[in-house]
Design a protein around this motif. Structure first.
Motif, mmCIF file in Angstrom:
data_model
loop_
_atom_site.group_PDB
_atom_site.id
_atom_site.type_symbol
_atom_site.label_atom_id
_atom_site.label_comp_id
_atom_site.label_asym_id
_atom_site.label_seq_id
_atom_site.Cartn_x
_atom_site.Cartn_y
_atom_site.Cartn_z
ATOM 1 N N PRO A 164 66.178 -40.951 31.599
ATOM 2 C CA PRO A 164 64.895 -40.786 31.845
ATOM 3 C C PRO A 164 64.201 -40.054 32.262
ATOM 4 C CG PRO A 164 66.811 -42.479 33.078
ATOM 5 C CD PRO A 164 67.454 -40.790 33.430
ATOM 6 N N LEU A 165 63.678 -39.247 31.243
ATOM 7 C CA LEU A 165 62.479 -38.478 31.236
ATOM 8 C C LEU A 165 61.199 -38.445 30.975
ATOM 9 C CD1 LEU A 165 61.947 -35.566 31.724
ATOM 10 C CD2 LEU A 165 63.104 -34.953 29.717
ATOM 11 N N VAL A 166 59.719 -38.504 31.784
ATOM 12 C CA VAL A 166 58.969 -38.698 30.951
ATOM 13 C C VAL A 166 57.822 -37.414 31.212
ATOM 14 C CG1 VAL A 166 56.647 -39.461 30.182
ATOM 15 C CG2 VAL A 166 58.698 -40.697 30.350
ATOM 16 N N VAL A 167 57.229 -36.266 29.687
ATOM 17 C CA VAL A 167 56.840 -34.949 29.893
ATOM 18 C C VAL A 167 55.693 -35.033 29.976
ATOM 19 C CG1 VAL A 167 56.561 -32.382 29.626
ATOM 20 C CG2 VAL A 167 59.345 -33.582 29.324
ATOM 21 N N ALA A 226 65.644 -30.525 37.643
ATOM 22 C CA ALA A 226 64.562 -31.726 37.104
ATOM 23 C C ALA A 226 65.618 -32.202 37.190
ATOM 24 C CB ALA A 226 63.848 -31.652 36.284
ATOM 25 N N SER A 227 66.616 -32.633 36.263
ATOM 26 C CA SER A 227 67.895 -33.682 36.727
ATOM 27 C C SER A 227 68.639 -33.819 37.264
ATOM 28 C CB SER A 227 68.303 -33.128 34.864
ATOM 29 O OG SER A 227 69.459 -32.151 35.983
ATOM 30 N N HIS A 228 68.516 -32.718 38.191
ATOM 31 C CA HIS A 228 69.046 -33.439 39.675
ATOM 32 C C HIS A 228 68.720 -34.513 40.563
ATOM 33 C CE1 HIS A 228 71.231 -32.731 44.082
ATOM 34 N NE2 HIS A 228 69.557 -32.607 44.394
ATOM 35 N N TRP A 229 67.517 -34.850 40.755
ATOM 36 C CA TRP A 229 67.467 -36.375 40.853
ATOM 37 C C TRP A 229 68.018 -37.264 40.662
ATOM 38 C CZ3 TRP A 229 65.726 -34.043 45.931
ATOM 39 C CH2 TRP A 229 65.408 -32.946 45.312
ATOM 40 N N PHE A 230 68.045 -37.077 38.925
ATOM 41 C CA PHE A 230 68.171 -38.560 38.567
ATOM 42 C C PHE A 230 69.871 -38.203 38.709
ATOM 43 C CE2 PHE A 230 70.670 -40.219 34.533
ATOM 44 C CZ PHE A 230 70.132 -41.918 34.874
ATOM 45 N N ALA A 287 66.913 -40.335 42.496
ATOM 46 C CA ALA A 287 65.597 -40.604 41.351
ATOM 47 C C ALA A 287 66.148 -41.790 40.631
ATOM 48 C CB ALA A 287 64.794 -40.235 41.399
ATOM 49 N N ILE A 288 65.668 -42.627 40.180
ATOM 50 C CA ILE A 288 65.725 -42.905 38.717
ATOM 51 C C ILE A 288 65.376 -42.587 37.427
ATOM 52 C CG2 ILE A 288 66.487 -45.810 40.517
ATOM 53 C CD1 ILE A 288 63.356 -46.550 38.712
ATOM 54 N N GLY A 289 64.393 -41.990 38.188
ATOM 55 C CA GLY A 289 64.451 -41.184 36.886
ATOM 56 C C GLY A 289 62.532 -40.277 37.052
ATOM 57 N N VAL A 290 62.883 -38.938 36.174
ATOM 58 C CA VAL A 290 61.888 -37.902 36.456
ATOM 59 C C VAL A 290 60.395 -37.922 35.513
ATOM 60 C CG1 VAL A 290 61.713 -35.336 35.775
ATOM 61 C CG2 VAL A 290 64.113 -36.719 36.932
ATOM 62 N N ILE A 291 59.457 -37.502 35.536
ATOM 63 C CA ILE A 291 58.254 -37.156 34.946
ATOM 64 C C ILE A 291 57.949 -35.836 35.810
ATOM 65 C CG2 ILE A 291 55.430 -37.529 35.048
ATOM 66 C CD1 ILE A 291 56.302 -40.469 36.358
ATOM 67 N N LEU A 292 57.216 -35.302 34.432
ATOM 68 C CA LEU A 292 57.550 -33.405 34.661
ATOM 69 C C LEU A 292 56.236 -32.608 33.593
ATOM 70 C CD1 LEU A 292 59.114 -31.387 35.318
ATOM 71 C CD2 LEU A 292 59.654 -31.107 33.052
ATOM 72 N N ILE A 293 55.529 -32.715 34.463
ATOM 73 C CA ILE A 293 54.181 -32.105 34.687
ATOM 74 C C ILE A 293 54.341 -30.701 33.876
ATOM 75 C CG2 ILE A 293 52.004 -31.502 35.805
ATOM 76 C CD1 ILE A 293 52.789 -34.561 36.071
ATOM 77 N N GLY A 294 54.797 -30.475 32.892
ATOM 78 C CA GLY A 294 54.386 -29.544 31.434
ATOM 79 C C GLY A 294 55.478 -29.146 31.158
ATOM 80 N N GLN A 295 55.361 -28.812 29.789
ATOM 81 C CA GLN A 295 57.028 -28.952 28.879
ATOM 82 C C GLN A 295 57.309 -26.747 29.275
ATOM 83 O OE1 GLN A 295 54.087 -29.466 25.745
ATOM 84 N NE2 GLN A 295 55.750 -30.721 25.366
#
Length: 355
Positions: free
Chosen positions: A164-167, A131-135, A140-148
């Motif tokens: 920059p990550l929120v899960v 998921a870090s690829h986009w940053f 992308a300026i940050g990542v929102i990940l749906i689920g751990q």
């Protein structure tokens, strides 16, 4: 005695020079040119997918980050946030799952209201760090990940390098990344406690507790049983996946094999619907023979037969909270995990005593 000549100061490489040195290392290890590395890290289609992946993996191993995100934020060139929905490679849980649709929609609304765009992507749940690829690529300026999912360690690694990550998920021990999620322990407790108050004592638990959110819901379920003096019976726990195609046979086999439970806590509304079908196929009624509680309170829950009693998750509020938390990170604020309140919505599958 002659004086020795003063030593020339040793120049330390600037951040830009350091990144250049790392890029040279990546090029050498990948067996490509520096310009190819640069194109690959920027996601250029001029570089084939295999090379882009190899370069990205080497960059992560060297803790390399182009830092386009910070540059673009300063220049206000980029207003795109990556929203990443992992999938299980075995079950291939589809993005049309009602919960995914609801929370992605809530995030999209919150981003739109704040003038940001959404880039929707998927990654294999075994490789959440992709998921870090986009940053890293500056898209992308940050990542929102749906689920751990099952890789809490990979999320910690991304947080450790200041991505920059929120899960969306539950707060876990030794957590470095920022999460926003419903109160899973309370949700599991509310579901089980309600069934216990109805006089049910053989309460099954359906959901894969290897997943952090389900593990927390199981904690609440077990806590409620202990409060009522009821032992937790591992034989009544069914580690069913969320994806209907993978869960259907497992749930039907469980209901055909066991008739010694009188209630069920299901860790999603979709699993609850599958359980109702399986119980009917086994000749048992809901809520007469088996009272049942779902989880999420998706719109479809009110229109089932019977309508689902379920734990309501604050999806609309979660979308806002996820976006606000990520934007706070981008402005230099490091926020801790946020747990949102949940409550039980009573309907026909486990009505209250008066119902």
């Amino acid at each position: 005695m002659s004086k020795s000549a003063p030593k020339e100061p040793v120049a330390t490489p600037s951040a830009g020079e350091q990144r250049r040195l790392q890029m040279v290392d990546i090029a050498r290890l990948a067996g490509v040119s520096v310009s190819t590395v640069s194109r690959a890290l920027n996601g250029s289609e001029l570089v084939n997918a295999e090379t882009r992946q190899r370069v990205a993996e080497l960059a992560r191993s060297l803790n390399y980050s182009i830092n386009f995100g910070a540059r673009n934020l300063r220049l206000q060139e980029n207003k795109t946030v990556a929203v990443v929905v992992p999938y299980d490679a075995k079950s291939r849980q589809h993005i049309s799952d009602p919960f995914f649709l609801s929370i992605v929609g809530a995030i999209a609304d919150a981003l739109t209201d704040r003038g940001y765009d959404m880039l929707l992507s998927r990654v294999d749940a075994e490789h959440l760090d992709l998921a870090s690829h986009w940053f890293d690529s500056g898209k992308a300026i940050g990542v929102i990940l749906i689920g751990q999912w099952r890789h809490h360690d990979q999320l910690n690694e991304m947080a450790a390098r200041k991505l920059p990550l929120v899960v969306w998920g539950g707060e876990m021990p030794q957590q470095l990344y920022c999460s926003v999620g419903g109160d899973n322990v309370l949700g599991g407790s509310l579901a089980a406690r309600h069934l216990l108050q109805l006089g049910r004592r053989r309460i099954a638990f359906v959901g894969d507790a290897r997943l952090p959110e389900v593990w927390l819901r199981r904690q609440g379920y077990a806590q409620a049983l202990r409060e009522f003096g009821v032992d937790v019976d591992p034989a009544l726990e069914l580690p069913a996946p969320f994806e209907p195609g993978a869960a259907t046979d497992v749930v039907h086999e469980f209901c055909a094999r066991r008739r010694d439970f009188d209630a069920v806590v299901c860790c999603s509304d979709v699993l609850a619907l599958l359980m109702i079908q399986a119980l009917r196929a086994a000749g048992r009624s809901v809520p007469g023979d088996v009272a049942l509680v779902g989880y999420d309170d998706m719109p479809l829950a009110a229109y089932c037969d019977p309508p689902l009693t379920t734990v309501h998750q604050p999806v609309a509020e979660a979308g806002v909270e996820l976006v606000e938390t990520l934007l706070s990170q981008l402005h230099g604020k490091r926020l801790g995990p946020r747990t949102l309140p949940v409550y039980l919505k009573l309907r026909g599958s486990a009505p209250d005593a008066a119902g």
